[in-house]
Design an enzyme around this catalytic site. Structure first.
Site, short mmCIF file in Angstrom:
data_model
loop_
_atom_site.label_atom_id
_atom_site.label_comp_id
_atom_site.label_asym_id
_atom_site.label_seq_id
_atom_site.Cartn_x
_atom_site.Cartn_y
_atom_site.Cartn_z
CD GLU A 286 42.84 22.00 22.33
OE1 GLU A 286 42.44 22.40 21.24
OE2 GLU A 286 42.15 21.32 23.09
CG ASP A 328 50.17 53.65 53.53
OD1 ASP A 328 49.35 53.62 52.59
OD2 ASP A 328 51.35 53.97 53.38
CG ASP A 587 54.77 54.18 50.93
OD1 ASP A 587 54.77 53.91 52.16
OD2 ASP A 587 54.49 55.31 50.48
CG ASP A 591 53.69 49.81 54.88
OD1 ASP A 591 52.85 49.75 55.79
OD2 ASP A 591 54.09 50.88 54.39
CG ASN A 655 29.00 19.67 19.55
OD1 ASN A 655 27.84 19.42 19.82
ND2 ASN A 655 29.39 20.80 18.98
CG ASN A 680 40.40 21.07 18.71
OD1 ASN A 680 39.61 21.31 19.60
ND2 ASN A 680 41.71 21.06 18.90
CG ASP A 684 40.72 25.26 19.90
OD1 ASP A 684 39.64 25.33 20.51
OD2 ASP A 684 41.55 24.34 20.06
#
Length: 843
Positions: A286, A328, A587, A591, A655, A680, A684
Site C-alpha cells: 500500500e 542542438d 529551445d 525543436d 513473513n 505493518n 511502514d
C-alpha cells in the site's frame, strides 16, 4: 477528436463591437478596469486552501485497503471490543496522517515548480506594452503575439503580419493555419475561423495583435473533455502497475483461502475475518504509490537546487532510463552568444553598405527575437536619417530568411538576410565592391567557394541580399530577383567545460548526438573542437536520400546531424528510439516536434513558450553537466523505489505468508489482527524515508530499467529464505521454548518487525551491507521502530495489545535467529545480484 462546446460566435462581429462590449480600445484596457475584471475572475475561481487540504486528507482513505480497515473498525465497535477498536482506529488515522503530510509536502513542491515556469504574455494596457502572467489576462486585453508564443485565451484578431498558427491541439490538423483579421460567417467551422486565435494553440510564424474575448473555462480549450486514454504510460509506470496487481491478486487469493480454511476448522468467524483482513493489509504494497510520489517530489526538489525545473513528476523516472542525449548545438555545446566577426561583400572585403543593410534588417524586426539580430543591433553604423519601416515578412523555417522593407527617403528597399542557400537561390544579380551590379551566374562559383572557406575556419556565415521596390505592400512573392550583396560572419565559441561534461555523460553510459541547422563544415569543426575524433556528420539532404530500411543504422552511426529541417529532427529521434531511450534538448519553435517525439523533452527557461510547454524539464542554465545531474536523480529515484519493491516481495511478503500458513497449523492465531496491523504500521513508518536514502554510485552508472523477471526471481529466492527463518522461529517458539498463545504471538511479532526492518539495510546495496552507508533519516526511524518493538511487551497497556513480557533468554534467542537471518540474507543477496550481472553480460 474530442468535441468542444460551441462558444458565442464572436468571430462574426467586428473588432469595434468588442472594444465597446469589453470596455476596451486600441490602447487596451485601463489599469482600473483590468483590475476590476481580474478581481471578479479570482473571486469566482477562488477555493479556500483548507477545503483542498481536507479533500486531500479524505483521499488517503479511499483506497480499497483503507476502506477495509474502516470496515474492521466498525466491526470491532459493533462487537463492543473497545480496545481493538481504538488500536485499529489509531493505526488507521496515523497511517492516513503520515501519508497526508507527505503528499501535502509533495504537492507544495509541484506548485512551487509550476509557479516558476508560469507562462507570460505581452499585452497592451493604457497604450503601453507590458508582460504579465498568462493567468492574469482578462477579456478586453489587447494581446501582442510573435512566433513561438502560446495563445493564452480565445481572441479575435485586430491585425496580422504573415501570421501562421498551429491548431493541432484543437483540430488535430498539424499543418499551420494562416490567420487574417477579416470577419467570417457565424456558421463557419472552427478550422475556418481564420480571424480567431484559440487558447492552447501556438504561433508558428509571423506576428499580430488580438483582443481577448474568453479566458479560462469559457474558452474552447477549457470546455474540451480530455480523455485519460491520451495519457502515455511510461515503462516504469506500466511495470509498477503490473507488479502492484500481481501482489494484490496473490494477497486476495491467500486471504480468502485462509479465511475459508479457518472457518472449516471451526475458528471464530469474526476473528478469522479480522485476521484475513489484517493479512491483506500486511501483504499489500500500500505504500508503493506514496514511496514513488515522495521519491519523485524529493528528486524534483533536489533538481531545483541544481537549476532544473521538473514539469511532470513521473518524467524523473524516464530521465533515469535515458541512454542517449540529442541536443542542438547553440547554447549547449557553444556559448549561445553570437559574436559578429565581420560583415563583408561577396569578395570577402569589409563593407559598410552590407553592414547598414544588415543593421536595418535587424533593427526593424518585430517577430521572433534571436541572438543574431541582437548582436547586429550592437554594431555601430553611420546614417543621415533613420529610415521608415514599410513592412516585414517574418522569418520562418521553410524560407529560412527574414525580409524587411524600408524607405530611406531616397529609395525604398527590400532587405533579406538568412541561410546562405535560400538567399542565393532568390538572387539573379550581385553587387560588386565598386557598387556596380552584375549577373550572378559568372560569380556564383566564387561566392559558394567563399562560403565553404568560412565554414572551414569555423566561422558561420549567413547571406544578405536586397532590391529596390516601388510599393508599400510586400509579400513572399517579392522575395525574387534579389541582389546578392554579402555575408554576415559570426562566431559562437565552444563552451568551456563541454568536453568534461561529455565525459561525465559517458561515465553514466549516455551517448551524445548533436542536431543542428548549421552547415556540414561548421558542424564537423565544432565536433573536432569538443574532442570527437573523425566525427561522422550526416546532412539533412543525405537523410532524405536514405532508404527507410537503412535509416535506423545511419542515424545510429552519426555523431552530428547538420543542415536538418525541423520535421527531420523528429524523424531522427523516432529512428533512434528503436535502439535507445532518447532525451532531446531544444529551445526553438523548430525543436517542438523533436521534444514531443523523444522519451524525455528538455528545454530552457528563455526558450519559446511552445518549446517550454512541450518539455518535461526546464533548465535554468543550459548546461550538459546539469543534465547529468538530472539523470543521476532519475536513477536515484528508480533505485530507491526498487528498494521498497524488494522489501515488499522479500521479507514482508514472506513473513505474512508464513503467518497465514501457521494459522492453519496452530490452535490459535499466530498473530492477532491488531498485531499484524501494528507490524505493518511500525515497518511502514520508517520506509517513508526510503526516497531520501543514499544510493551507491554503481546503481546510478547504468539506466534504471524495469525488469519484472528479476523481481519475480527475487521474490521467489528471498521469499523462501524469509519463510525458512519463519519456520525456524515457529519451531523454536512452539517446541523449544514451549510458548503458548500470548507469548508466542509476542515472539513472532518481535521477529517479524526486526526481520522486515533489518532486511532493508541488506537489500539497499549490492555490496556487503556494512560497505554502504544508509541515510541518517531512515537509520534513525528504523532504530526508533526497533526500540519501540522491544518496549511494547513491557508497557502498562501491553495486555490491550495482546502481548506479554518475554524472559531475557527468550528475547536473546529470537534476536539470535534475527542475526542469523540478516547474515545469511546478505550472503544470499551478493550471490543473487552477481548471478544477475553474469546473466546480463552473457546476453
Amino acid at each position: 477528436m474530442n468535441q468542444a462546446k460551441t462558444p458565442e460566435p464572436f468571430w462574426a462581429k467586428p473588432v469595434p463591437y468588442w472594444y465597446q462590449t469589453l470596455e476596451s480600445s486600441a490602447n487596451g484596457l485601463t489599469r482600473r478596469i483590468a483590475q476590476q475584471k481580474a478581481d471578479g475572475i479570482m473571486t469566482s475561481r477562488a477555493k479556500p486552501a483548507f477545503v483542498k487540504d481536507i479533500s486531500l486528507f479524505l483521499t488517503q482513505f479511499k483506497s480499497p485497503l483503507m476502506l477495509l480497515l474502516i470496515g474492521a473498525v466498525l466491526l470491532s465497535a459493533f462487537l463492543g471490543d473497545i480496545s481493538d477498536t481504538l488500536i485499529i482506529l489509531f493505526i488507521l488515522l496515523a497511517s492516513g496522517l503520515i501519508s497526508f503530510f507527505q503528499e501535502l509536502n509533495a504537492n507544495k513542491v509541484v506548485e512551487k515548480l509550476q509557479a516558476i515556469i508560469t507562462l507570460k504574455s505581452c499585452v497592451i494596457r493604457e497604450g503601453a506594452e507590458q508582460e504579465i502572467l498568462a493567468s492574469q489576462i482578462v477579456p478586453g486585453d489587447i494581446l501582442h503575439i510573435n512566433a513561438g508564443d502560446i495563445i493564452p485565451a480565445d481572441c479575435l484578431l485586430i491585425e496580422a503580419n504573415e501570421l501562421n498558427v498551429n491548431e493541432a491541439s484543437l483540430t488535430g490538423e498539424s499543418f499551420p493555419v494562416r490567420k487574417t483579421p477579416e470577419t467570417v460567417s457565424e456558421s463557419a467551422a472552427l478550422a475556418q475561423r481564420t480571424n480567431c486565435l484559440w487558447q492552447g494553440t501556438n504561433v508558428v510564424s509571423g506576428s499580430g495583435k488580438a483582443i481577448i474575448i474568453h479566458t479560462g473555462k469559457d474558452t474552447v480549450f477549457g470546455t474540451v473533455i480530455k480523455s485519460a486514454a491520451n495519457v502515455v504510460e511510461t515503462s516504469f509506470e506500466s511495470g509498477l502497475k503490473k507488479f502492484g496487481f500481481l501482489l494484490m491478486r496473490i494477497t486476495l487469493v491467500l486471504s480468502v483461502f485462509i479465511l475459508i480454511v479457518n472457518l472449516i476448522n471451526h475458528k471464530s468467524l469474526i476473528d478469522s475475518a479480522l485476521f484475513s483482513l489484517a493479512l491483506a493489509v500486511g501483504m499489500a504494497p500500500e505504500l508503493l504509490p506514496a514511496v514513488t510520489t515522495i521519491a519523485m517530489s524529493a528528486g524534483a526538489k533536489r533538481l531545483l537546487n541544481k537549476k532544473v525545473i521538473v514539469k511532470k513528476l513521473n518524467s524523473i523516472q524516464n530521465l533515469g532510463e535515458i541512454t542517449l542525449l540529442c541536443t542542438d548545438k547553440t547554447g549547449t555545446i557553444t556559448e549561445g552568444v553570437i559574436e559578429i566577426e565581420d560583415i563583408v561583400d561577396p569578395q570577402g572585403n569589409t563593407s559598410d553598405f552590407v553592414k547598414n543593410l544588415s543593421y536595418w534588417n535587424a533593427f526593424f524586426e518585430t517577430g521572433y527575437s534571436n541572438p543574431i539580430d541582437e548582436a547586429l543591433k550592437q554594431k555601430p553604423v553611420t546614417y543621415d536619417t533613420v529610415p521608415q519601416r514599410i513592412g516585414e515578412i517574418p522569418y520562418d523555417f521553410t524560407r529560412k530568411k527574414l525580409s524587411i522593407a524600408i524607405d530611406t527617403g531616397k529609395e525604398k528597399l527590400l532587405i533579406s538576410k538568412g541561410a546562405f542557400a535560400q538567399c542565393l537561390e532568390i538572387c539573379t544579380t550581385v553587387r560588386m565592391p565598386d557598387g556596380s551590379i552584375e549577373d550572378i551566374s559568372g560569380h556564383r562559383q566564387q561566392i559558394e567557394a567563399s562560403f565553404e572557406q568560412f565554414g572551414n575556419k569555423g566561422i558561420r556565415a549567413i547571406a544578405v541580399c536586397y532590391k529596390p521596390i516601388s510599393g508599400h505592400d510586400i509579400s513572399k512573392a517579392d522575395e525574387a530577383a534579389m541582389i546578392f550583396c554579402g555575408f554576415i560572419l559570426m562566431k559562437d565559441p565552444v563552451k568551456q567545460g563541454v568536453s568534461g561534461a561529455i565525459h561525465e555523460l559517458q561515465q553514466l553510459n549516455i551517448d551524445l548526438k548533436i542536431i543542428t541547422g548549421d552547415n556540414k563544415v561548421i558542424a564537423r569543426s565544432v565536433a573536432q573542437e569538443i574532442g570527437i575524433e573523425n566525427p561522422i556528420v550526416v546532412t539533412g539532404q543525405e537523410l532524405l536520400q536514405t532508404d527507410t530500411a537503412l535509416l535506423a543504422e545511419k542515424v545510429k552511426q552519426a555523431h552530428i546531424f547538420s543542415e536538418v529541417e525541423p520535421q527531420q529532427k523528429e524523424q531522427i529521434i523516432q529512428a533512434l528510439r528503436n535502439t535507445h531511450s532518447v532525451a532531446y534538448m531544444g529551445d526553438g519553435i523548430n525543436d517542438v516536434s523533436a521534444i514531443n517525439a523523444a522519451d524525455v523533452g528538455i528545454s530552457v527557461d528563455n526558450a519559446t513558450d511552445v518549446a517550454r510547454e512541450a518539455a518535461d524539464f526546464i533548465l535554468l542554465e543550459k548546461n550538459l553537466s546539469v543534465i547529468a545531474d538530472g539523470i543521476r536523480e532519475g536513477r536515484k529515484t528508480f533505485a530507491n523505489t526498487l528498494k521498497y519493491i524488494y522489501i515488499s516481495t522479500g521479507s514482508t511478503f514472506g513473513n505474512m505468508c508464513s503467518v497465514a500458513f501457521a494459522s492453519l497449523l496452530l490452535p490459535f492465531l499466530p498473530m492477532l489482527p491488531k498485531q499484524i496491523l501494528l507490524t505493518n504500521f511500525l515497518t511502514d513508518f520508517p520506509f517513508l524515508a526510503i526516497p531520501s536514502d543514499n544510493v551507491d554510485d554503481e546503481q546510478t552508472a547504468l539506466p534504471g530499467k524495469w525488469d519484472m523477471k528479476l523481481i519475480k526471481n527475487y521474490m521467489l529466492v528471498f521469499g523462501i529464505h524469509s519463510s525458512v527463518f519463519d519456520l525456524i522461529t515457529f519451531c523454536t517458539l512452539l517446541f523449544y521454548l514451549r510458548l503458548r498463545e500470548v507469548r508466542f504471538q509476542t515472539g513472532w511479532f518481535i521477529e517479524s518487525i526486526f526481520t522486515e526492518l533489518l532486511i532493508f539495510f541488506i537489500i539497499r546495496t549490492r555490496h556487503k551491507f556494512f560497505k554502504s552507508k544508509p541515510s541518517a533519516g531512515i537509520t534513525l526511524l528504523s532504530f526508533a521502530a526497533l526500540i519501540m518493538t522491544i518496549a511494547l511487551p513491557y508497557v502498562p497497556f501491553t495486555k490491550e495489545l495482546g502481548f506479554a513480557p518475554l524472559s531475557y533468554t527468550q528475547l536473546m534467542l529470537i534476536l539470535l535467529i534475527v542475526a542469523t537471518y540478516v547474515i545469511t540474507a546478505d550472503i544470499l543477496k551478493v550471490w543473487f545480484f552477481r548471478k544477475h550481472r553474469i546473466a546480463l553480460s552473457e546476453k
